[in-house]
Design a protein around this motif. Structure first.
Motif, PDB file in Angstrom:
ATOM      1  N   ILE A  45      -6.755  24.385  -0.138  1.00 53.52           N
ATOM      2  CA  ILE A  45      -7.540  23.190   0.188  1.00 53.52           C
ATOM      3  C   ILE A  45      -8.121  22.582  -1.087  1.00 53.52           C
ATOM      4  O   ILE A  45      -8.118  21.361  -1.266  1.00 53.52           O
ATOM      5  CB  ILE A  45      -8.643  23.529   1.211  1.00 53.52           C
ATOM      6  CG1 ILE A  45      -8.023  23.878   2.561  1.00 53.52           C
ATOM      7  CG2 ILE A  45      -9.622  22.368   1.357  1.00 53.52           C
ATOM      8  CD1 ILE A  45      -8.996  24.409   3.580  1.00 53.52           C
ATOM      9  N   ALA A  46      -8.600  23.436  -2.001  1.00 50.27           N
ATOM     10  CA  ALA A  46      -9.142  22.927  -3.265  1.00 50.27           C
ATOM     11  C   ALA A  46      -8.060  22.234  -4.089  1.00 50.27           C
ATOM     12  O   ALA A  46      -8.317  21.195  -4.717  1.00 50.27           O
ATOM     13  CB  ALA A  46      -9.766  24.071  -4.062  1.00 50.27           C
ATOM     14  N   ILE A  47      -6.856  22.777  -4.088  1.00 49.03           N
ATOM     15  CA  ILE A  47      -5.758  22.135  -4.812  1.00 49.03           C
ATOM     16  C   ILE A  47      -5.466  20.759  -4.212  1.00 49.03           C
ATOM     17  O   ILE A  47      -5.265  19.780  -4.946  1.00 49.03           O
ATOM     18  CB  ILE A  47      -4.500  23.030  -4.792  1.00 49.03           C
ATOM     19  CG1 ILE A  47      -4.745  24.285  -5.640  1.00 49.03           C
ATOM     20  CG2 ILE A  47      -3.276  22.274  -5.294  1.00 49.03           C
ATOM     21  CD1 ILE A  47      -3.679  25.349  -5.498  1.00 49.03           C
ATOM     22  N   ILE A  48      -5.457  20.658  -2.888  1.00 47.77           N
ATOM     23  CA  ILE A  48      -5.235  19.371  -2.227  1.00 47.77           C
ATOM     24  C   ILE A  48      -6.331  18.373  -2.612  1.00 47.77           C
ATOM     25  O   ILE A  48      -6.049  17.207  -2.898  1.00 47.77           O
ATOM     26  CB  ILE A  48      -5.149  19.547  -0.697  1.00 47.77           C
ATOM     27  CG1 ILE A  48      -3.879  20.324  -0.331  1.00 47.77           C
ATOM     28  CG2 ILE A  48      -5.193  18.205   0.029  1.00 47.77           C
ATOM     29  CD1 ILE A  48      -3.824  20.792   1.101  1.00 47.77           C
ATOM     30  N   LEU A  49      -7.578  18.834  -2.649  1.00 44.27           N
ATOM     31  CA  LEU A  49      -8.680  17.956  -3.049  1.00 44.27           C
ATOM     32  C   LEU A  49      -8.515  17.490  -4.492  1.00 44.27           C
ATOM     33  O   LEU A  49      -8.765  16.325  -4.816  1.00 44.27           O
ATOM     34  CB  LEU A  49     -10.020  18.676  -2.871  1.00 44.27           C
ATOM     35  CG  LEU A  49     -10.473  18.898  -1.437  1.00 44.27           C
ATOM     36  CD1 LEU A  49     -11.709  19.787  -1.401  1.00 44.27           C
ATOM     37  CD2 LEU A  49     -10.745  17.581  -0.749  1.00 44.27           C
ATOM     38  N   GLY A  50      -8.101  18.397  -5.362  1.00 42.78           N
ATOM     39  CA  GLY A  50      -7.866  18.031  -6.756  1.00 42.78           C
ATOM     40  C   GLY A  50      -6.754  17.006  -6.898  1.00 42.78           C
ATOM     41  O   GLY A  50      -6.845  16.073  -7.710  1.00 42.78           O
ATOM     42  N   ILE A  51      -5.706  17.164  -6.105  1.00 38.33           N
ATOM     43  CA  ILE A  51      -4.599  16.202  -6.145  1.00 38.33           C
ATOM     44  C   ILE A  51      -5.070  14.827  -5.674  1.00 38.33           C
ATOM     45  O   ILE A  51      -4.684  13.791  -6.235  1.00 38.33           O
ATOM     46  CB  ILE A  51      -3.411  16.717  -5.316  1.00 38.33           C
ATOM     47  CG1 ILE A  51      -2.777  17.917  -6.018  1.00 38.33           C
ATOM     48  CG2 ILE A  51      -2.385  15.621  -5.066  1.00 38.33           C
ATOM     49  CD1 ILE A  51      -1.759  18.660  -5.182  1.00 38.33           C
ATOM     50  N   LYS A  52      -5.918  14.802  -4.651  1.00 32.66           N
ATOM     51  CA  LYS A  52      -6.456  13.517  -4.179  1.00 32.66           C
ATOM     52  C   LYS A  52      -7.257  12.827  -5.277  1.00 32.66           C
ATOM     53  O   LYS A  52      -7.175  11.608  -5.459  1.00 32.66           O
ATOM     54  CB  LYS A  52      -7.331  13.713  -2.931  1.00 32.66           C
ATOM     55  CG  LYS A  52      -6.544  14.059  -1.694  1.00 32.66           C
ATOM     56  CD  LYS A  52      -5.628  12.933  -1.320  1.00 32.66           C
ATOM     57  CE  LYS A  52      -4.793  13.262  -0.119  1.00 32.66           C
ATOM     58  NZ  LYS A  52      -3.805  12.215   0.157  1.00 32.66           N
ATOM     59  N   LEU A  53      -8.045  13.603  -6.025  1.00 31.77           N
ATOM     60  CA  LEU A  53      -8.809  13.008  -7.123  1.00 31.77           C
ATOM     61  C   LEU A  53      -7.895  12.545  -8.254  1.00 31.77           C
ATOM     62  O   LEU A  53      -8.141  11.505  -8.872  1.00 31.77           O
ATOM     63  CB  LEU A  53      -9.843  14.003  -7.648  1.00 31.77           C
ATOM     64  CG  LEU A  53     -11.069  14.197  -6.766  1.00 31.77           C
ATOM     65  CD1 LEU A  53     -11.976  15.265  -7.358  1.00 31.77           C
ATOM     66  CD2 LEU A  53     -11.825  12.902  -6.588  1.00 31.77           C
ATOM     67  N   ARG A  54      -6.856  13.299  -8.541  1.00 32.89           N
ATOM     68  CA  ARG A  54      -5.907  12.881  -9.576  1.00 32.89           C
ATOM     69  C   ARG A  54      -5.184  11.592  -9.167  1.00 32.89           C
ATOM     70  O   ARG A  54      -4.934  10.733 -10.000  1.00 32.89           O
ATOM     71  CB  ARG A  54      -4.890  13.991  -9.872  1.00 32.89           C
ATOM     72  CG  ARG A  54      -5.483  15.227 -10.509  1.00 32.89           C
ATOM     73  CD  ARG A  54      -6.068  14.970 -11.854  1.00 32.89           C
ATOM     74  NE  ARG A  54      -5.019  14.518 -12.767  1.00 32.89           N
ATOM     75  CZ  ARG A  54      -5.239  13.997 -13.952  1.00 32.89           C
ATOM     76  NH1 ARG A  54      -6.452  13.838 -14.391  1.00 32.89           N
ATOM     77  NH2 ARG A  54      -4.238  13.609 -14.711  1.00 32.89           N
ATOM     78  N   ASN A  55      -4.860  11.459  -7.876  1.00 34.62           N
ATOM     79  CA  ASN A  55      -4.248  10.217  -7.395  1.00 34.62           C
ATOM     80  C   ASN A  55      -5.216   9.049  -7.520  1.00 34.62           C
ATOM     81  O   ASN A  55      -4.813   7.925  -7.842  1.00 34.62           O
ATOM     82  CB  ASN A  55      -3.789  10.365  -5.945  1.00 34.62           C
ATOM     83  CG  ASN A  55      -2.568  11.242  -5.815  1.00 34.62           C
ATOM     84  OD1 ASN A  55      -1.841  11.470  -6.776  1.00 34.62           O
ATOM     85  ND2 ASN A  55      -2.350  11.763  -4.621  1.00 34.62           N
ATOM     86  N   THR A  56      -6.501   9.319  -7.276  1.00 37.03           N
ATOM     87  CA  THR A  56      -7.518   8.283  -7.444  1.00 37.03           C
ATOM     88  C   THR A  56      -7.547   7.817  -8.890  1.00 37.03           C
ATOM     89  O   THR A  56      -7.608   6.619  -9.170  1.00 37.03           O
ATOM     90  CB  THR A  56      -8.899   8.826  -7.023  1.00 37.03           C
ATOM     91  OG1 THR A  56      -8.854   9.189  -5.640  1.00 37.03           O
ATOM     92  CG2 THR A  56      -9.989   7.803  -7.247  1.00 37.03           C
TER      93      THR A  56
END
Length: 116
Positions: A45-56
């Protein structure tokens, strides 16, 4: 249309926090695998959150480069929206477990008070 200074700050911090979240998520997922398979879920879940921030960060950088496209702005907000929804759900789950733990502690205290 978009304040460049605020967008630059968003890009910088979303990039940094995204990278750190991915790194710590990977460490957590690997560590969780050694305990139980289900222990890797918080790391994933943390990796998914990090990916969302990187996409931002990616969409913010594209907007800063002069590509004033409404779809890029919408994608930026969509990634932030998903990030905050997941974080909110995790906070609600944490609060529920905290309350459950407190109630368990209180009831266990009452149950074992006659021993002491």
């Amino acid at each position: 249309m978009v304040d460049k200074e605020n967008l630059k700050e968003l890009s910088k911090w979303a990039g940094f926090v995204g990278i750190m979240t991915i790194i710590f998520g990977a460490i957590s997922a690997i560590g969780g695998l050694f305990a139980f398979i289900i222990g890797a879920i918080p790391g994933i879940i943390a990796i998914i959150l990090g990916i969302k921030l990187r996409n931002t960060k990616l969409y913010a950088d594209e907007l800063l480069a002069g590509e004033q496209d409404e779809t890029k702005l919408n994608m930026l907000f969509m990634n932030l929206n998903t990030y905050f929804k997941i974080q909110g759900i995790l906070i609600i789950i944490s609060l529920a477990f905290m309350i459950l733990g407190m109630l368990t502690g209180v009831f266990a205290g009452f149950a074992f008070r006659h021993i002491f």
